[in-house]
Design an enzyme around this catalytic site. Structure first.
Site, PDB file in Angstrom:
ATOM      1  N   ARG A  51       0.798  -1.225   0.000  1.00 51.87           N
ATOM      2  CA  ARG A  51       0.000   0.000   0.000  1.00 51.87           C
ATOM      3  C   ARG A  51       0.830   1.275   0.000  1.00 51.87           C
ATOM      4  O   ARG A  51       0.595   2.186  -0.796  1.00 51.87           O
ATOM      5  CB  ARG A  51      -0.913   0.055   1.242  1.00 51.87           C
ATOM      6  CG  ARG A  51      -2.219  -0.643   1.094  1.00 51.87           C
ATOM      7  CD  ARG A  51      -2.643  -1.171   2.449  1.00 51.87           C
ATOM      8  NE  ARG A  51      -1.666  -2.178   2.843  1.00 51.87           N
ATOM      9  CZ  ARG A  51      -1.768  -3.442   2.466  1.00 51.87           C
ATOM     10  NH1 ARG A  51      -2.789  -3.841   1.778  1.00 51.87           N
ATOM     11  NH2 ARG A  51      -0.832  -4.311   2.794  1.00 51.87           N
ATOM     12  N   THR A  52       1.781   1.354   0.911  1.00 52.83           N
ATOM     13  CA  THR A  52       2.459   2.646   1.095  1.00 52.83           C
ATOM     14  C   THR A  52       3.272   3.006  -0.151  1.00 52.83           C
ATOM     15  O   THR A  52       3.163   4.120  -0.672  1.00 52.83           O
ATOM     16  CB  THR A  52       3.354   2.597   2.345  1.00 52.83           C
ATOM     17  OG1 THR A  52       2.588   2.063   3.424  1.00 52.83           O
ATOM     18  CG2 THR A  52       3.857   3.982   2.709  1.00 52.83           C
ATOM     19  N   LYS A  80      25.829  -3.040  -0.537  1.00 56.35           N
ATOM     20  CA  LYS A  80      27.306  -2.943  -0.546  1.00 56.35           C
ATOM     21  C   LYS A  80      27.801  -2.166   0.660  1.00 56.35           C
ATOM     22  O   LYS A  80      28.975  -1.854   0.755  1.00 56.35           O
ATOM     23  CB  LYS A  80      27.758  -2.243  -1.842  1.00 56.35           C
ATOM     24  CG  LYS A  80      27.434  -3.017  -3.099  1.00 56.35           C
ATOM     25  CD  LYS A  80      27.938  -2.276  -4.326  1.00 56.35           C
ATOM     26  CE  LYS A  80      26.778  -1.765  -5.139  1.00 56.35           C
ATOM     27  NZ  LYS A  80      27.182  -0.876  -6.227  1.00 56.35           N
ATOM     28  N   ARG A 101      10.981   3.970   3.586  1.00 54.11           N
ATOM     29  CA  ARG A 101      10.635   2.986   4.625  1.00 54.11           C
ATOM     30  C   ARG A 101      11.904   2.233   4.991  1.00 54.11           C
ATOM     31  O   ARG A 101      12.676   1.843   4.100  1.00 54.11           O
ATOM     32  CB  ARG A 101       9.580   1.997   4.135  1.00 54.11           C
ATOM     33  CG  ARG A 101       9.372   0.858   5.135  1.00 54.11           C
ATOM     34  CD  ARG A 101       8.190   0.005   4.806  1.00 54.11           C
ATOM     35  NE  ARG A 101       6.946   0.727   5.054  1.00 54.11           N
ATOM     36  CZ  ARG A 101       5.742   0.165   5.027  1.00 54.11           C
ATOM     37  NH1 ARG A 101       5.632  -1.125   4.763  1.00 54.11           N
ATOM     38  NH2 ARG A 101       4.658   0.868   5.255  1.00 54.11           N
ATOM     39  N   HIS A 129       4.633   5.944  11.485  1.00 52.60           N
ATOM     40  CA  HIS A 129       4.147   5.718  10.125  1.00 52.60           C
ATOM     41  C   HIS A 129       3.154   6.853   9.849  1.00 52.60           C
ATOM     42  O   HIS A 129       1.951   6.631   9.750  1.00 52.60           O
ATOM     43  CB  HIS A 129       3.484   4.341  10.056  1.00 52.60           C
ATOM     44  CG  HIS A 129       3.201   3.841   8.669  1.00 52.60           C
ATOM     45  ND1 HIS A 129       3.350   4.618   7.535  1.00 52.60           N
ATOM     46  CD2 HIS A 129       2.772   2.624   8.239  1.00 52.60           C
ATOM     47  CE1 HIS A 129       3.015   3.900   6.476  1.00 52.60           C
ATOM     48  NE2 HIS A 129       2.662   2.692   6.877  1.00 52.60           N
TER      49      HIS A 129
HETATM   50  N1   CP Z   1      -0.428  -0.141   5.886  1.00 58.23           N
HETATM   51  C1   CP Z   1       0.770  -0.358   5.341  1.00 58.23           C
HETATM   52  O1   CP Z   1       1.789   0.280   5.698  1.00 58.23           O
HETATM   53  O2   CP Z   1       0.793  -1.316   4.349  1.00 58.23           O
HETATM   54  P1   CP Z   1       2.064  -1.761   3.540  1.00 58.23           P
HETATM   55  O3   CP Z   1       3.018  -2.415   4.511  1.00 58.23           O
HETATM   56  O4   CP Z   1       1.569  -2.704   2.488  1.00 58.23           O
HETATM   57  O5   CP Z   1       2.708  -0.533   2.948  1.00 58.23           O
END
Ligand code: CP
Length: 305
Positions: A51-52, A80, A101, A129
């Site tokens: 999703r993100t 590396k 991320r 998040h």
């Molecule tokens: N909700 C969420 O962060 O989903 P993903 O891990 O798929 O990005």
């Protein structure tokens, strides 16, 4: 130049303004289709995501911009031994904004200290998040029609669930919000949230292990996954795991206006029989996340609609 590492960096007015922009994008998508023409978003994902990452990419494409990046550390020079700081400096030469991320808490913050473009935290370990929280806030606003006078149940892994901590921090700023924290003892909300946000802010909350006894009070039910790997005892996990699987039976007694949310991915904590219930909002949450990321990209790039 401004980055976004934690939801607390946004004022309530800024959050309300991002929601207003997301609503306007939904109503008038054509108005936004060229606003980021010539701009590039880099998605640096050192951890899996559906999703993100894809919603950030869809957001930038729908603003007329372009996207570059990697979806696993192994396909970047991190394999590396390159540092996050050097990667951030490097990517700043190619992109106008970065979404990162990383499994290590604080890595997006380090990137923001070395990048010369805005960095958005797309999830760092168990820490933060913020764009998931923006998706959650937009969902609450659109589905409930208000951000105040709400009883919010958070259920499952409240200890390690970063989305729950950020949601509590963000919703604590609105009037007459009460939290019902539903979890096994092992997975209670950590004390820095209980004391640092709820008690110090005078926000009412109760804790319980039993979802059934509180179901009828809730305006919002925010489900999370109970993670087997977090339990000290397999016996305890097996005893508790089914108590937090949402089924039609457990929803009996819930309000007709209940909004059922989940940051996803789901494993088995919401039975698929719930998906057709009009109160299930978790796939709407996914969609609203894209619009909130569009609004955030515009804000951090200083682009006016
Ligand atoms: N909700 C969420 O962060 O989903 P993903 O891990 O798929 O990005």
């Amino acid at each position: 130049m401004r980055s976004l590492i934690s939801i607390e960096e946004l004022s309530r007015d800024e959050i309300d303004s991002l929601i207003a922009t997301a609503n306007d994008i939904i109503e008038n998508p054509k108005k936004y289709g060229e606003l980021c023409r010539g701009k590039k978003l880099a998605t640096l994902f050192y951890e899996p995501s559906t999703r993100t990452r894809l919603s950030f990419e869809a957001a930038m494409y729908e603003l007329g911009g372009n996207v570059l990046g990697f979806s696993e550390a192994q396909s970047s020079s991190a394999a590396k031994g390159e540092s996050v700081a050097d990667t951030a400096r490097t990517v700043s030469c190619y992109a106008d904004i970065i979404a990162m991320r990383h499994p290590k808490e604080g890595a997006p913050y380090v990137a923001s200290q070395h990048a010369s473009v805005p960095v958005i935290n797309a999830g760092d370990g168990g820490h933060n998040h913020p764009t998931q929280t923006l998706a959650d806030l937009c969902t609450i606003s659109r589905e409930m029609g208000r951000m105040s006078d709400l009883t919010i149940g958070c259920c499952g892994d409240l200890k390690f669930g970063r989305t729950v901590h950020s949601l509590i921090a963000a919703m604590s700023r609105y009037e007459n919000v009460k939290f019902v924290l539903i979890s096994p003892e092992e997975l209670r909300v950590p004390s820095y949230v209980r004391h640092g946000i709820l008690e110090s802010g005078g926000i009412p909350y109760v804790e319980t292990r039993d979802i059934r006894e509180v179901m009828g009070e809730l305006d919002i039910l925010y489900m999370t996954r109970v993670q087997r790997e977090r339990f000290f005892s397999e016996e305890e996990y097996l005893r508790l795991k089914d108590s937090y699987i949402l089924t039609k039976d457990k929803l009996s007694g819930a309000k007709d206006s209940l909004c059922i949310m989940h940051p996803l991915p789901r494993v088995n904590e919401i039975s698929v029989e719930i998906d057709d219930d009009p109160r299930a909002c978790y796939f709407k949450q996914v969609l609203y996340g894209k619009y909130m990321r569009m609004a955030l990209i515009l804000m951090l790039l200083g682009v006016d609609a």
